[in-house]
Design an enzyme around this catalytic site. Structure first.
Site, PDB file in Angstrom:
ATOM      1  N   LEU A 141      12.831   3.053   4.822  1.00 16.65           N
ATOM      2  CA  LEU A 141      13.861   2.017   4.987  1.00 16.65           C
ATOM      3  C   LEU A 141      13.196   0.678   5.323  1.00 16.65           C
ATOM      4  CD1 LEU A 141      16.996   2.300   4.709  1.00 16.65           C
ATOM      5  CD2 LEU A 141      17.102   2.053   7.189  1.00 16.65           C
ATOM      6  N   SER A 143      11.949  -3.185   3.465  1.00 19.09           N
ATOM      7  CA  SER A 143      12.802  -4.248   2.921  1.00 19.09           C
ATOM      8  C   SER A 143      13.537  -3.771   1.668  1.00 19.09           C
ATOM      9  CB  SER A 143      11.985  -5.510   2.649  1.00 19.09           C
ATOM     10  OG  SER A 143      11.055  -5.282   1.620  1.00 19.09           O
ATOM     11  N   ILE A 144      12.837  -3.014   0.801  1.00 20.37           N
ATOM     12  CA  ILE A 144      13.485  -2.528  -0.418  1.00 20.37           C
ATOM     13  C   ILE A 144      14.550  -1.479  -0.086  1.00 20.37           C
ATOM     14  CG2 ILE A 144      13.107  -1.231  -2.563  1.00 20.37           C
ATOM     15  CD1 ILE A 144      10.323  -2.601  -2.711  1.00 20.37           C
ATOM     16  N   ARG A 164       9.403   7.130   9.744  1.00 27.80           N
ATOM     17  CA  ARG A 164       8.688   7.710  10.875  1.00 27.80           C
ATOM     18  C   ARG A 164       9.537   7.653  12.140  1.00 27.80           C
ATOM     19  NH1 ARG A 164       2.579   5.889   9.541  1.00 27.80           N
ATOM     20  NH2 ARG A 164       3.682   5.247   7.676  1.00 27.80           N
ATOM     21  N   ARG A 221       6.260   4.867  -5.820  1.00 29.71           N
ATOM     22  CA  ARG A 221       5.032   5.025  -6.601  1.00 29.71           C
ATOM     23  C   ARG A 221       5.104   6.391  -7.288  1.00 29.71           C
ATOM     24  NH1 ARG A 221       3.500   0.436  -7.472  1.00 29.71           N
ATOM     25  NH2 ARG A 221       2.199  -0.741  -6.025  1.00 29.71           N
ATOM     26  N   GLU A 250       0.676   6.846 -15.124  1.00 30.98           N
ATOM     27  CA  GLU A 250       1.060   5.740 -16.003  1.00 30.98           C
ATOM     28  C   GLU A 250      -0.146   5.242 -16.789  1.00 30.98           C
ATOM     29  OE1 GLU A 250       2.886   2.621 -13.758  1.00 30.98           O
ATOM     30  OE2 GLU A 250       4.318   3.984 -12.866  1.00 30.98           O
ATOM     31  N   HIS A 268       7.966   0.908 -15.417  1.00 24.41           N
ATOM     32  CA  HIS A 268       7.444   0.130 -14.279  1.00 24.41           C
ATOM     33  C   HIS A 268       7.851  -1.344 -14.424  1.00 24.41           C
ATOM     34  CE1 HIS A 268       4.080   0.399 -11.060  1.00 24.41           C
ATOM     35  NE2 HIS A 268       4.935  -0.552 -10.745  1.00 24.41           N
ATOM     36  N   ALA A 270      10.638  -2.588 -12.627  1.00 22.49           N
ATOM     37  CA  ALA A 270      11.580  -2.927 -11.553  1.00 22.49           C
ATOM     38  C   ALA A 270      11.336  -4.321 -10.971  1.00 22.49           C
ATOM     39  CB  ALA A 270      11.535  -1.874 -10.443  1.00 22.49           C
TER      40      ALA A 270
END
Lengths: 304, 304
Positions: A141, A143-144, A164, A221, A250, A268, A270
């Protein structure tokens, strides 16, 4: 003054070792390195050995898994990344939500149906699944992840998360264990960084806890997911679908995924909006200007 | 008691006139009609003439453009529709947002790229456009339009709208004229009902006001857009893209659209989720039970 970067000096297209050797051999050897994306070069001991004059590394990627931060710190090389700002976060969050709607509402599958001219012939319809009320488990959780949560709340989704430590600032339910999060979620969104603990954080065990109606979205990732296990779970109907912007090897995308109608795949992209490109250009230039003026980087990972 | 609907009595598959004639000719002729979707049958004077015993029409579709409400009112036939409730609104709003993200972020185009195995070969990337800050003009701020606005606000979009009268309950900017709305918007979302005034509400004039970076999303009705003009504008680059769940002559989708990468098309599936199907079944049964018990319909269009 003409640009003095290695590309403008005619080193474009050289293999990396030759490129670095040329940068180190100049009368005014390179003092800063800009690393584009997460996969073009690893900034590690051998990279830094090749251009020992480099005192500043700027990465345009959204992660730092391609930079050996300990090695940089040891040598006193400052590191800054674009994602310390908000350059990428909203675009990645938007893309994650787009992938989720696409998988649930079967947009890309419908697209293929229409473009093949099948609608007047077969009259089939695709039954999707509603967003509202879905329990979405967000792994990471930051910023994204927070922006994904905010967006999905507007659709009536119920947000859970794994990190965590629990965050005081949010009322979402916290799970310290990803397997438990999966068992209480309809959707898992991988939005964490890649590090040793997060490698294959989506394991067979987690996929089985998510279950046959569950959906996985990955904008973190590729190696955050055990891809072989995910493909097996999709084939065997042990999970319902996946939305993937990134892959374990990738640009190789396992061919088994190509024919799956319940999977949505992008390559990839985004972070690829024209707006974020222009923000990125500004952030890169501002960081380099700061470095060459003897000022601290604007978006540092390692302290100046 | 066995079900006594016309389908269960063996009239399934008959052409509509024969189906209606059989329903009218029974010793206990049909008193209620359930009309599925917007295109299977028009409930007009000839329909009502064919089964004059019908006193109640329930439509499972999300619009009433296939029901002649004046004719029903004149004959004292009650009409109820599923969309008076909230059965469809959230799903349609979600689908509209999904189409918009897909067009802006080029998800379906990326999908095709990946599934053709082109990523390792071409290494191309698709540059999308950011959602945040986009000015979205919503035509029709009913239950669906309002839910679209709420969702897009969470992405940082700026909401404008067109409706006959300004709404006191919202702070979005109101435009009484669609052309003016288009001129001040980056995206137009058609979320209005189809009636005489809304036919081709997206005209050549409106498309030109929207301009070359503009995007059109249609989850209203196909004929809300002048489709031939829209295709021309897309071909000539006078607008940037479109997301379409509906078409002017469904199920026919103009073949010119099939090869356009900046267009996302689904086949009238915005209402198709398993959850809404089961809500719909419950709403339909509850309305029929009310009618046959002499009570008012639960989700009426015309008063009992």
């Amino acid at each position: 003054m003409p640009c003095r970067c290695s590309l403008c000096r005619g080193d474009a297209g050289k293999p990396l070792p030759a490129f670095l050797a040329a940068a180190a051999a100049r009368p005014d050897p390179a003092r800063a390195a800009v690393v584009v994306g997460g996969y073009s070069a690893r900034v590690d001991a051998s990279f830094l050995d090749a251009v020992p004059s480099v005192r500043f590394v700027f990465s345009t990627g959204a992660g730092v898994d391609h930079i050996d931060l300990h090695e940089c710190a040891r040598r006193g090389v400052a590191v800054a990344v674009a994602n310390s700002g908000t350059v990428y976060s909203t675009d990645v969050a938007d893309h994650a939500v787009g992938l989720l709607i696409d998988v649930l509402r079967r947009v890309s599958a419908a697209e293929r149906f229409v473009r093949r001219g099948l609608w007047p012939v077969q009259g089939d319809y695709l039954l999707g699944s509603k967003l509202g009320g879905k329990r979405v488990g967000i792994i990471g959780l930051g910023s994204i992840g927070s922006l994904i949560a905010k967006r999905l709340e507007a659709f009536g989704c119920i947000i859970h998360y794994n990190s965590r430590k629990p965050r005081d600032s949010v009322s979402y339910r916290h799970f310290s264990n990803v397997r438990d999060l999966a068992a209480e979620s309809d959707v898992l969104v991988v939005a964490c960084a890649l590090n040793k603990e997060a490698h294959h954080i989506i394991s067979k065990d987690v996929l089985d806890a998510l279950g046959k109606d569950g959906i996985v979205i990955n904008i973190g990732r590729g190696p955050n997911i055990d891809e072989a296990e995910m493909i097996r779970a999709l084939k065997e109907g042990r999970i319902a679908g996946a939305g993937l912007d990134i892959f374990e090897n990738e640009p190789k995308v396992p061919a088994e995924l190509w024919s799956m109608d319940n999977v949505v795949m992008t390559h990839h992209i985004a972070v690829f909006t024209s707006e974020s490109r222009s923000d990125l250009r500004d952030t890169t230039i501002a960081n380099l200007e700061a470095f060459f003026s003897g000022k601290p980087p604007l978006t540092p990972v390692l302290p100046w």
